[in-house]
Design a protein around this motif. Structure first.
Motif, PDB file in Angstrom:
ATOM      1  N   LEU A 371       0.850  -1.189   0.000  1.00 28.10           N
ATOM      2  CA  LEU A 371       0.000   0.000   0.000  1.00 28.10           C
ATOM      3  C   LEU A 371       0.886   1.239   0.000  1.00 28.10           C
ATOM      4  CD1 LEU A 371      -2.859   1.288   0.294  1.00 28.10           C
ATOM      5  CD2 LEU A 371      -2.516   1.173   2.776  1.00 28.10           C
ATOM      6  N   ALA A 372       0.528   2.222  -0.809  1.00 20.24           N
ATOM      7  CA  ALA A 372       1.300   3.463  -0.884  1.00 20.24           C
ATOM      8  C   ALA A 372       1.320   4.156   0.477  1.00 20.24           C
ATOM      9  CB  ALA A 372       0.709   4.385  -1.939  1.00 20.24           C
ATOM     10  N   TYR A 438       0.236  -0.628 -14.757  1.00 17.60           N
ATOM     11  CA  TYR A 438      -0.341  -0.831 -13.420  1.00 17.60           C
ATOM     12  C   TYR A 438      -1.779  -0.336 -13.408  1.00 17.60           C
ATOM     13  CZ  TYR A 438       3.903  -1.950 -10.712  1.00 17.60           C
ATOM     14  OH  TYR A 438       5.013  -2.568 -10.181  1.00 17.60           O
ATOM     15  N   ARG A 439      -2.611  -1.055 -12.716  1.00 21.71           N
ATOM     16  CA  ARG A 439      -3.978  -0.574 -12.462  1.00 21.71           C
ATOM     17  C   ARG A 439      -4.371  -0.984 -11.054  1.00 21.71           C
ATOM     18  NH1 ARG A 439      -7.773  -4.340 -11.952  1.00 21.71           N
ATOM     19  NH2 ARG A 439      -7.498  -6.389 -12.927  1.00 21.71           N
ATOM     20  N   PHE A 440      -5.226  -0.165 -10.430  1.00 22.27           N
ATOM     21  CA  PHE A 440      -5.745  -0.523  -9.120  1.00 22.27           C
ATOM     22  C   PHE A 440      -6.622  -1.770  -9.235  1.00 22.27           C
ATOM     23  CE2 PHE A 440      -5.319   3.999  -7.389  1.00 22.27           C
ATOM     24  CZ  PHE A 440      -4.289   3.645  -6.529  1.00 22.27           C
ATOM     25  N   THR A 441      -6.488  -2.670  -8.275  1.00 25.92           N
ATOM     26  CA  THR A 441      -7.352  -3.845  -8.242  1.00 25.92           C
ATOM     27  C   THR A 441      -8.773  -3.436  -7.855  1.00 25.92           C
ATOM     28  OG1 THR A 441      -6.666  -4.223  -5.947  1.00 25.92           O
ATOM     29  CG2 THR A 441      -5.503  -5.446  -7.664  1.00 25.92           C
ATOM     30  N   THR A 449      -6.602 -11.484  -3.240  1.00 25.60           N
ATOM     31  CA  THR A 449      -5.145 -11.570  -3.394  1.00 25.60           C
ATOM     32  C   THR A 449      -4.365 -10.723  -2.395  1.00 25.60           C
ATOM     33  OG1 THR A 449      -5.048  -9.723  -4.970  1.00 25.60           O
ATOM     34  CG2 THR A 449      -5.495 -11.903  -5.879  1.00 25.60           C
ATOM     35  N   GLY A 450      -5.010  -9.730  -1.782  1.00 22.05           N
ATOM     36  CA  GLY A 450      -4.299  -8.822  -0.899  1.00 22.05           C
ATOM     37  C   GLY A 450      -3.455  -7.817  -1.655  1.00 22.05           C
TER      38      GLY A 450
END
Length: 468
Positions: A371-372, A438-441, A449-450
């Motif tokens: 997480l950012a 990249y893309r947000f899940t 998947t976490g």
């Protein structure tokens, strides 16, 4: 002259000055901790090489007199110490002229840093800090009430900051006019924060409300800054709420925090505390403030012309002292996020079965399961430039190869800019860089998947490379 000062803004000035000092402190500490790998004598873009090819008038700086890494570090830490003193209120203990000199020194030091910072210091908030910091020199201390003209000039900066950002959006990407840019922005912004995933997953109608509210705040509300109170304070409150929303949704260094500090200077805080009785301003001080106002008025011509131009520029300085600048952000919003993943291997001859280990950066996305973090107002300069490099290799032409060379050499200053080095004992034999989408899940993917991100390989950015 009774009209010269406005004692009602005594508390607003105090809060503004302490907030600006805090941001100066962040800026100087960031410079001290990051400069060696970026612009130091052995950095990716060394200052001595830059000074040798750029004339003085284009980059005035104290480092023209002398440059060494030790001297740069001394200037940066001295600036941090001065900022800490200003934050503690030392300027209030000095006579008016002494307080002005105390505010002038960090401005000179930070101008010197920005003017040798090259690519790493090419961001709009650098010029904004310098412009606001220069005006703060003339704002006075407890020996005089805040000058009306300087308060007006601070509002003029805030107006250009907000209105310029609003115009660049309206003239730029069509998604701003369709109110759809925030379908993508939270995901594709330079450095997402810990809440960006959640902002991105808000319902799309709410994203349209966000975009519409942004247009109102940046295109209509700024004009209310120049109206009488309490209307001006209401306008300022709307701007502060918008800036806090941006602070929560991403990492934009001190841009949004400085906008909040600027806005505070226009607030009427007399209901909170009755201003003290202050003596009249001395004549020499009035003359300096009048000269400052005339200078800013003259230098505002080109920024105003830029605002009115259909080919409006974003974040541009028109003088080497960064006294009056033009601002803007996100005239174009990306629909797809690309990230560069830098990897190394210990194999002397890379093979298909070679194990490649990734370097992790502090702020930019890397490991999909991480997480950012919130870094703003601190500015991670390498991480930001990696975002630009992913947009186009042209942004990385001057510094990316030196960056890779320093990874291959195991340079400690460079490794300190990273979150994790997978080669703690010896540097890798080869380094490569690959471009991923990249893309947000989704909510479902996150639960299963976490992982906060899903990434897909696009192409090689840099083939396996070793030291020459």
């Amino acid at each position: 002259m009774e009209w010269f000062t406005a004692s009602d803004y005594w508390l607003s000035r105090l809060v503004f000055q302490r907030g600006l000092a805090a941001l100066y402190l962040v800026a100087f500490v960031g410079a001290a901790l990051q400069f060696r790998a970026l612009i130091g004598e052995r950095g990716m873009l060394p200052v001595p090489r830059f000074l040798a090819r750029v004339p003085w008038r284009r980059a005035p700086t104290v480092f023209r007199l002398h440059y060494s890494d030790r001297f740069f570090a001394g200037c940066a830490w001295a600036g941090a110490a001065l900022a800490a003193g200003l934050l503690a209120g030392v300027d209030g203990l000095l006579p008016l002229w002494g307080a002005m000199l105390l505010w002038l020194v960090p401005w000179v030091l930070y101008l010197s840093i920005v003017n040798v910072g090259q690519t790493w210091y090419g961001f709009g908030w650098e010029s904004l800090l310098l412009e606001v910091g220069f005006l703060a020199v003339f704002l006075g201390n407890d020996e005089v009430a805040p000058p009306v003209l300087v308060l007006f000039l601070l509002r003029w900066v805030l107006f250009r900051l907000e209105f310029g950002a609003g115009l660049i959006k309206l003239r730029g990407d069509a998604c701003w006019r369709k109110l759809t840019c925030l379908y993508f922005h939270h995901e594709t912004q330079p450095m997402p924060g810990p809440l960006s995933w959640f902002f991105h997953r808000l319902p799309r109608p709410l994203h349209k409300v966000e975009a519409g509210a942004n247009h109102v705040t940046q295109l209509a509300v700024p004009f209310l800054l120049f109206t009488p109170q309490p209307v001006a304070s209401v306008a300022v409150a709307l701007m502060i709420v918008t800036q806090l929303w941006l602070i929560l949704s991403g990492n934009f260094a001190w841009l949004n925090w400085l906008a909040v500090v600027l806005a505070v200077s226009a607030l009427d805080l007399t209901p909170l505390r009755t201003p003290p009785e202050l003596p009249a301003a001395p004549l020499w001080y009035e003359v300096l403030v009048l000269a400052l106002t005339a200078l800013v008025a003259a230098l505002s011509y080109r920024p105003v012309r830029n605002l009115l131009s259909r080919r409006q520029s974003m974040n541009r300085s028109y003088d080497s002292l960064h006294l009056v600048n033009t601002y803007g952000a996100f005239g174009t919003v990306g629909r797809v996020r690309h990230e560069i993943v830098v990897e190394g291997t210990a194999d002397e001859v890379p093979r298909h079965e070679s194990v490649w280990l990734a370097y992790e950066f502090k702020g930019k996305p890397g490991d999909p399961r991480r997480l950012a973090r919130q870094f703003a107002p601190y500015h991670l300069r390498l991480d930001w430039m990696m975002w630009f490099a992913a947009l186009s290799p042209a942004y990385a032409r001057s510094w990316f190869e030196p960056f890779v060379e320093r990874l291959l050499a195991g340079d400690r200053d460079t490794l300190r800019l990273l979150r994790h080095c997978p080669f703690p004992d010896a540097p890798p034999a080869h380094v490569r860089a690959r471009l991923y989408r990249y893309r947000f899940t989704t909510w479902r993917e996150l639960r299963a998947t976490g992982a906060w991100w899903e990434r897909t390989y696009v192409r090689d950015f840099l083939p396996p490379t070793r030291l020459r």
